[in-house]
Design a protein around this motif. Structure first.
Motif, PDB file in Angstrom:
ATOM      1  N   PHE A  25      -6.972   0.997  -8.043  1.00 52.72           N
ATOM      2  CA  PHE A  25      -7.024   1.598  -6.707  1.00 52.72           C
ATOM      3  C   PHE A  25      -7.335   3.095  -6.754  1.00 52.72           C
ATOM      4  CE2 PHE A  25      -5.118  -2.430  -5.521  1.00 52.72           C
ATOM      5  CZ  PHE A  25      -5.906  -2.740  -4.431  1.00 52.72           C
ATOM      6  N   TYR A  32     -12.843   2.594  -0.486  1.00 53.02           N
ATOM      7  CA  TYR A  32     -12.143   1.436   0.103  1.00 53.02           C
ATOM      8  C   TYR A  32     -12.598   1.147   1.543  1.00 53.02           C
ATOM      9  CZ  TYR A  32      -8.406  -1.775   1.342  1.00 53.02           C
ATOM     10  OH  TYR A  32      -7.719  -2.888   1.757  1.00 53.02           O
ATOM     11  N   HIS A  42     -11.613  -8.693   7.372  1.00 54.33           N
ATOM     12  CA  HIS A  42     -10.420  -7.910   7.037  1.00 54.33           C
ATOM     13  C   HIS A  42      -9.772  -7.367   8.322  1.00 54.33           C
ATOM     14  CE1 HIS A  42      -7.609  -5.898   4.525  1.00 54.33           C
ATOM     15  NE2 HIS A  42      -7.960  -4.694   4.923  1.00 54.33           N
ATOM     16  N   GLY A  65       2.309  -1.352   1.077  1.00 55.68           N
ATOM     17  CA  GLY A  65       0.950  -1.307   0.516  1.00 55.68           C
ATOM     18  C   GLY A  65      -0.008  -0.849   1.598  1.00 55.68           C
ATOM     19  N   GLY A  67      -2.036   1.579   1.766  1.00 54.96           N
ATOM     20  CA  GLY A  67      -3.366   2.001   1.323  1.00 54.96           C
ATOM     21  C   GLY A  67      -3.897   3.156   2.159  1.00 54.96           C
ATOM     22  N   ASP A  87       3.077   2.975  -0.733  1.00 48.48           N
ATOM     23  CA  ASP A  87       1.978   2.501  -1.578  1.00 48.48           C
ATOM     24  C   ASP A  87       2.159   3.096  -2.973  1.00 48.48           C
ATOM     25  OD1 ASP A  87      -0.990   1.199  -0.754  1.00 48.48           O
ATOM     26  OD2 ASP A  87      -0.950   2.276  -2.673  1.00 48.48           O
ATOM     27  N   SER A  88       1.698   2.378  -3.987  1.00 51.40           N
ATOM     28  CA  SER A  88       1.853   2.877  -5.360  1.00 51.40           C
ATOM     29  C   SER A  88       0.664   3.724  -5.804  1.00 51.40           C
ATOM     30  CB  SER A  88       2.063   1.703  -6.318  1.00 51.40           C
ATOM     31  OG  SER A  88       0.972   0.805  -6.221  1.00 51.40           O
ATOM     32  N   SER A  89      -0.325   3.911  -4.918  1.00 51.61           N
ATOM     33  CA  SER A  89      -1.495   4.710  -5.308  1.00 51.61           C
ATOM     34  C   SER A  89      -1.540   6.016  -4.521  1.00 51.61           C
ATOM     35  CB  SER A  89      -2.780   3.903  -5.055  1.00 51.61           C
ATOM     36  OG  SER A  89      -3.892   4.770  -4.997  1.00 51.61           O
ATOM     37  N   MET A  92      -4.954   6.401  -2.673  1.00 50.62           N
ATOM     38  CA  MET A  92      -5.080   5.678  -1.399  1.00 50.62           C
ATOM     39  C   MET A  92      -4.299   6.445  -0.321  1.00 50.62           C
ATOM     40  SD  MET A  92      -6.965   2.855  -1.819  1.00 50.62           S
ATOM     41  CE  MET A  92      -6.589   1.424  -0.822  1.00 50.62           C
ATOM     42  N   GLU A 114       5.533   4.776  -3.480  1.00 52.55           N
ATOM     43  CA  GLU A 114       6.606   3.910  -3.987  1.00 52.55           C
ATOM     44  C   GLU A 114       6.047   2.535  -4.302  1.00 52.55           C
ATOM     45  OE1 GLU A 114      10.927   3.922  -2.426  1.00 52.55           O
ATOM     46  OE2 GLU A 114      10.042   2.111  -1.574  1.00 52.55           O
ATOM     47  N   ASP A 115       6.648   1.897  -5.270  1.00 54.50           N
ATOM     48  CA  ASP A 115       6.227   0.546  -5.616  1.00 54.50           C
ATOM     49  C   ASP A 115       6.910  -0.464  -4.685  1.00 54.50           C
ATOM     50  OD1 ASP A 115       4.894  -0.706  -8.383  1.00 54.50           O
ATOM     51  OD2 ASP A 115       6.150  -2.085  -7.226  1.00 54.50           O
ATOM     52  N   ALA A 116       6.176  -1.514  -4.339  1.00 52.56           N
ATOM     53  CA  ALA A 116       6.733  -2.546  -3.455  1.00 52.56           C
ATOM     54  C   ALA A 116       7.910  -3.274  -4.108  1.00 52.56           C
ATOM     55  CB  ALA A 116       5.644  -3.547  -3.087  1.00 52.56           C
ATOM     56  N   THR A 132      -0.398  -6.381   4.220  1.00 54.57           N
ATOM     57  CA  THR A 132      -1.663  -7.113   4.142  1.00 54.57           C
ATOM     58  C   THR A 132      -2.307  -6.927   2.766  1.00 54.57           C
ATOM     59  OG1 THR A 132      -2.725  -5.228   5.250  1.00 54.57           O
ATOM     60  CG2 THR A 132      -2.242  -7.159   6.611  1.00 54.57           C
ATOM     61  N   VAL A 133      -2.727  -8.040   2.235  1.00 51.96           N
ATOM     62  CA  VAL A 133      -3.382  -8.161   0.915  1.00 51.96           C
ATOM     63  C   VAL A 133      -2.827  -7.189  -0.140  1.00 51.96           C
ATOM     64  CG1 VAL A 133      -5.495  -9.374   1.577  1.00 51.96           C
ATOM     65  CG2 VAL A 133      -5.437  -6.919   1.867  1.00 51.96           C
ATOM     66  N   THR A 134      -1.529  -7.127  -0.217  1.00 51.47           N
ATOM     67  CA  THR A 134      -0.863  -6.252  -1.191  1.00 51.47           C
ATOM     68  C   THR A 134       0.138  -7.025  -2.056  1.00 51.47           C
ATOM     69  OG1 THR A 134      -1.063  -4.257   0.161  1.00 51.47           O
ATOM     70  CG2 THR A 134       0.762  -4.316  -1.396  1.00 51.47           C
ATOM     71  N   LEU A 138       1.967  -8.376  -6.892  1.00 47.06           N
ATOM     72  CA  LEU A 138       3.236  -8.461  -7.624  1.00 47.06           C
ATOM     73  C   LEU A 138       3.311  -9.789  -8.358  1.00 47.06           C
ATOM     74  CD1 LEU A 138       5.746  -7.276  -4.876  1.00 47.06           C
ATOM     75  CD2 LEU A 138       4.723  -5.895  -6.674  1.00 47.06           C
TER      76      LEU A 138
END
Ligand SMILES: C[S@@+](CC[C@H](N)C(=O)[O-])C[C@H]1O[C@@H](n2cnc3c(N)ncnc32)[C@H](O)[C@@H]1O
Length: 254
Positions: A25, A32, A42, A65, A67, A87-89, A92, A114-116, A132-134, A138
């Protein structure tokens, strides 16, 4: 299909070529919105998530997530709610940050890196947790579903929009591959016709990651539903995205 124990769940481990999801990402962030963000399907998915969330003025929404903020901003278009994105990125999130500033939305939107898998929020904090689409990124999804249940207020809604595709099992199984190619075929056509060459190229690489379970661990909505029931959500329903049989939205009520 019953869920297998996590250790047996994903049949293949990539060797040194594996690029982790954060790197993926980091590289994708700047493109994106011009790749996946250009594909109408989407946006239909995000719109259905917002619609089924039943969001109301001043409700508290968590976007897991988030993004570049495509879903979060749709929540704000629908109702004057308060959105928190995680989000972990950082790349993004930095695109999302620019949009928040440009639209002067900082009194309505906050975000954190933060990580989900963590979701460090107090119990009973949110009216809606959407994603959505995240969450298919995992490997071990159940702890996050349990956490989502805990941070929702009683009666709150978890709304998940994702791909309905069981990608567990051996990656060398031709039946699994054929099932995935059926979905990917549609995905590639949409990417090329609606998003152009850049979008196609990105979605093509992404497809390979799905096939090899390289940072992409999709499960079916039957399996998501089972996880939600196990986490003690009281009512779980699934709706198809009209016209796109591989995409669904699940609503689980606490
Ligand atoms: C395909 S994008 C979806 C973004 C947005 N929800 C949308 O629908 O346009 C997936 C997002 O999930 C984030 N992500 C992936 N794995 C994650 C994790 N374990 N924890 C938090 N975010 C994660 C990525 O950084 C990326 O921003």
């Amino acid at each position: 299909m019953a869920l297998a124990p996590v250790a047996d769940f994903w049949g293949y481990k990539m060797k040194s070529t594996k690029k982790d999801t954060k790197d993926w990402f980091k590289e994708w962030a700047n493109e994106y919105d011009d790749t996946l963000g250009k594909i109408n399907r989407h946006h239909h998915l995000l719109n259905l998530v917002v619609k089924l969330s039943n969001v109301k003025k001043d409700q508290k929404v968590l976007d897991v997530g988030c993004g570049t903020g495509l879903l979060s901003l749709k929540f704000l278009e629908k109702a004057d709610c308060f959105v928190t994105g995680i989000d972990s990125s950082s790349e993004m999130l930095s695109i999302f940050d620019k949009k928040i500033r440009k639209l002067s939305l900082s009194d309505r939107v906050t975000y954190k890196l933060e990580d989900a898998a963590v979701l460090d929020f107090k119990s009973n904090s949110f009216d809606i947790v959407a994603s959505t689409v995240t969450l298919h990124h995992l490997k071990n999804k159940y702890p996050t579903i349990k956490k989502i249940h805990s941070i929702l207020k009683p009666g709150g809604r978890f709304v998940l929009g994702d791909i309905d595709m069981d990608t567990t099992g051996k990656v060398t199984d031709p039946k699994r591959l054929l099932r995935m190619l059926e979905w990917l075929k549609e995905e590639f056509i949409l990417a090329l016709t609606e998003g152009g060459v850049e979008a196609f190229s990105r979605m093509y690489d992404n497809g390979k990651k799905h096939i090899l379970n390289d940072g992409e661990y999709c499960i079916s909505f039957k399996q998501w539903k089972e996880l939600c029931k196990r986490a003690k959500f009281s009512k779980v329903t699934v709706k198809s995205l009209p016209g796109f049989k591989w995409f669904k939205v699940l609503v689980a009520i606490k």
